[in-house]
Design a protein around this motif. Sequence first.
Motif, mmCIF file in Angstrom:
data_model
loop_
_atom_site.group_PDB
_atom_site.id
_atom_site.type_symbol
_atom_site.label_atom_id
_atom_site.label_comp_id
_atom_site.label_asym_id
_atom_site.label_seq_id
_atom_site.Cartn_x
_atom_site.Cartn_y
_atom_site.Cartn_z
ATOM 1 N N UNK A 87 0.791 -1.237 0.000
ATOM 2 C CA UNK A 87 0.000 0.000 0.000
ATOM 3 C C UNK A 87 0.818 1.279 0.000
ATOM 4 N N UNK A 88 2.124 1.165 -0.170
ATOM 5 C CA UNK A 88 2.969 2.352 -0.118
ATOM 6 C C UNK A 88 2.747 3.331 -1.239
ATOM 7 N N UNK A 89 2.346 2.833 -2.385
ATOM 8 C CA UNK A 89 2.171 3.695 -3.548
ATOM 9 C C UNK A 89 0.705 3.969 -3.872
ATOM 10 N N UNK A 90 -0.171 3.500 -2.996
ATOM 11 C CA UNK A 90 -1.588 3.720 -3.228
ATOM 12 C C UNK A 90 -2.322 3.770 -1.889
ATOM 13 N N UNK A 91 -3.561 4.150 -1.907
ATOM 14 C CA UNK A 91 -4.360 4.190 -0.687
ATOM 15 C C UNK A 91 -5.788 3.809 -1.024
ATOM 16 N N UNK A 92 -6.587 3.585 0.012
ATOM 17 C CA UNK A 92 -7.982 3.238 -0.217
ATOM 18 C C UNK A 92 -8.183 1.752 -0.395
ATOM 19 N N UNK A 93 -9.320 1.392 -0.956
ATOM 20 C CA UNK A 93 -9.713 0.000 -1.117
ATOM 21 C C UNK A 93 -9.407 -0.454 -2.544
ATOM 22 N N UNK A 94 -8.827 -1.649 -2.669
ATOM 23 C CA UNK A 94 -8.505 -2.178 -3.993
ATOM 24 C C UNK A 94 -9.784 -2.621 -4.703
ATOM 25 N N UNK A 95 -9.716 -2.833 -6.023
ATOM 26 C CA UNK A 95 -10.898 -3.293 -6.766
ATOM 27 C C UNK A 95 -11.481 -4.604 -6.223
ATOM 28 N N UNK A 96 -10.623 -5.434 -5.600
ATOM 29 C CA UNK A 96 -11.091 -6.710 -5.050
ATOM 30 C C UNK A 96 -11.640 -6.578 -3.633
ATOM 31 N N UNK A 97 -11.481 -5.382 -3.024
ATOM 32 C CA UNK A 97 -12.016 -5.170 -1.684
ATOM 33 C C UNK A 97 -10.993 -5.181 -0.574
ATOM 34 N N UNK A 98 -9.699 -5.326 -0.909
ATOM 35 C CA UNK A 98 -8.640 -5.294 0.108
ATOM 36 C C UNK A 98 -8.401 -3.862 0.556
ATOM 37 N N UNK A 99 -8.069 -3.690 1.849
ATOM 38 C CA UNK A 99 -7.865 -2.328 2.371
ATOM 39 C C UNK A 99 -6.826 -2.312 3.477
ATOM 40 N N UNK A 100 -6.358 -1.097 3.767
ATOM 41 C CA UNK A 100 -5.398 -0.905 4.850
ATOM 42 C C UNK A 100 -3.963 -1.098 4.403
ATOM 43 N N UNK A 101 -3.035 -0.820 5.315
ATOM 44 C CA UNK A 101 -1.607 -0.947 5.029
ATOM 45 C C UNK A 101 -1.253 -2.352 4.552
ATOM 46 N N UNK A 102 -1.902 -3.365 5.148
ATOM 47 C CA UNK A 102 -1.585 -4.762 4.818
ATOM 48 C C UNK A 102 -2.539 -5.348 3.792
ATOM 49 N N UNK A 103 -3.425 -4.509 3.244
ATOM 50 C CA UNK A 103 -4.342 -4.924 2.177
ATOM 51 C C UNK A 103 -5.080 -6.227 2.507
ATOM 52 N N UNK A 104 -5.758 -6.228 3.654
ATOM 53 C CA UNK A 104 -6.564 -7.375 4.057
ATOM 54 C C UNK A 104 -7.908 -7.386 3.337
ATOM 55 N N UNK A 105 -8.345 -8.568 2.921
ATOM 56 C CA UNK A 105 -9.714 -8.752 2.475
ATOM 57 C C UNK A 105 -10.590 -8.810 3.736
ATOM 58 N N UNK A 106 -11.867 -8.415 3.650
ATOM 59 C CA UNK A 106 -12.727 -8.373 4.839
ATOM 60 C C UNK A 106 -12.772 -9.691 5.619
ATOM 61 N N UNK A 107 -12.933 -10.813 4.908
ATOM 62 C CA UNK A 107 -13.028 -12.114 5.581
ATOM 63 C C UNK A 107 -11.770 -12.478 6.347
ATOM 64 N N UNK A 108 -10.612 -12.286 5.723
ATOM 65 C CA UNK A 108 -9.336 -12.596 6.379
ATOM 66 C C UNK A 108 -9.102 -11.663 7.558
ATOM 67 N N UNK A 109 -9.475 -10.410 7.405
ATOM 68 C CA UNK A 109 -9.320 -9.433 8.491
ATOM 69 C C UNK A 109 -10.116 -9.868 9.718
#
Length: 246
Positions: A109-131
């Motif tokens: 997530x260093x070069x981008x911010x927000x939620x990915x097209x697949x739904x991953x978010x945050x510094x570690x790009x967690x998907x909701x279910x895994x989070x």
Amino acid sequence: MAKVFAYNMPQAAEKSSKQEELTSTDTLTFNITKPLSLMAQLNFAEETLPIGDVKVERKMKKTLAAHYFSNLQTNKLHRKAAEWFPIIEPILAAYGIPQDFKYMALVESGLQSGVSPKGAAGVWQFMPGTARMYGLKVNSNVDERNNLRKSTIAAAKYIKDLYRIFDSWTLVAAAYNVGDSHMRRQINRQNQDNYFKLKLNNETGGYVYKLISMKQIMVDPVRYGYTAPRQFLAYNAGKAEEKNSE
């Protein structure tokens, strides 16, 4: 008798001594080791690239070139590292995770911010279910994937679980990117458990190379055209002092 006597003469003894010195000097010269090439020094979590593999070296050089400042044109990564690493590092250490995984946060997530097209978010790009599986609250009111400390703890737990499965940090990194089920299928199908020799999709197949490249521009920014901000330089200086005092 003449030959025997000659060996006892001072001049002969001196000559013999000089010859021994020359032989000793020559031996020392041959024992000098050459410094390791850059490729031989590169690693992720102490797992090295297979040296001599032309395809791997070509891919590594290409990925390093892509991370030169002239291509990325940003020092934002160093500012984020100075802000994030003091929080990330002790958490990784507490869970027995190699420090090289801190570079994953920058790649994710260093070069981008927000939620990915697949739904991953945050510094570690967690998907909701895994989070949620790793203790983070994700609902319409709160999303702890954006909490650096809590999400790093969740990431450390996840990475540790992946290591129990794969027993290799490079495979763990790849599984973090593509999912553990997919990684296991590829390992079993190809009968290969060396990340650098596996045939994977473009993103996962280049993921560890990106992590190594990110590590390089953080550790040696000048080589890659970056001018790290004072905050990051001070942080690195502090880390060096800590290491020297150990």
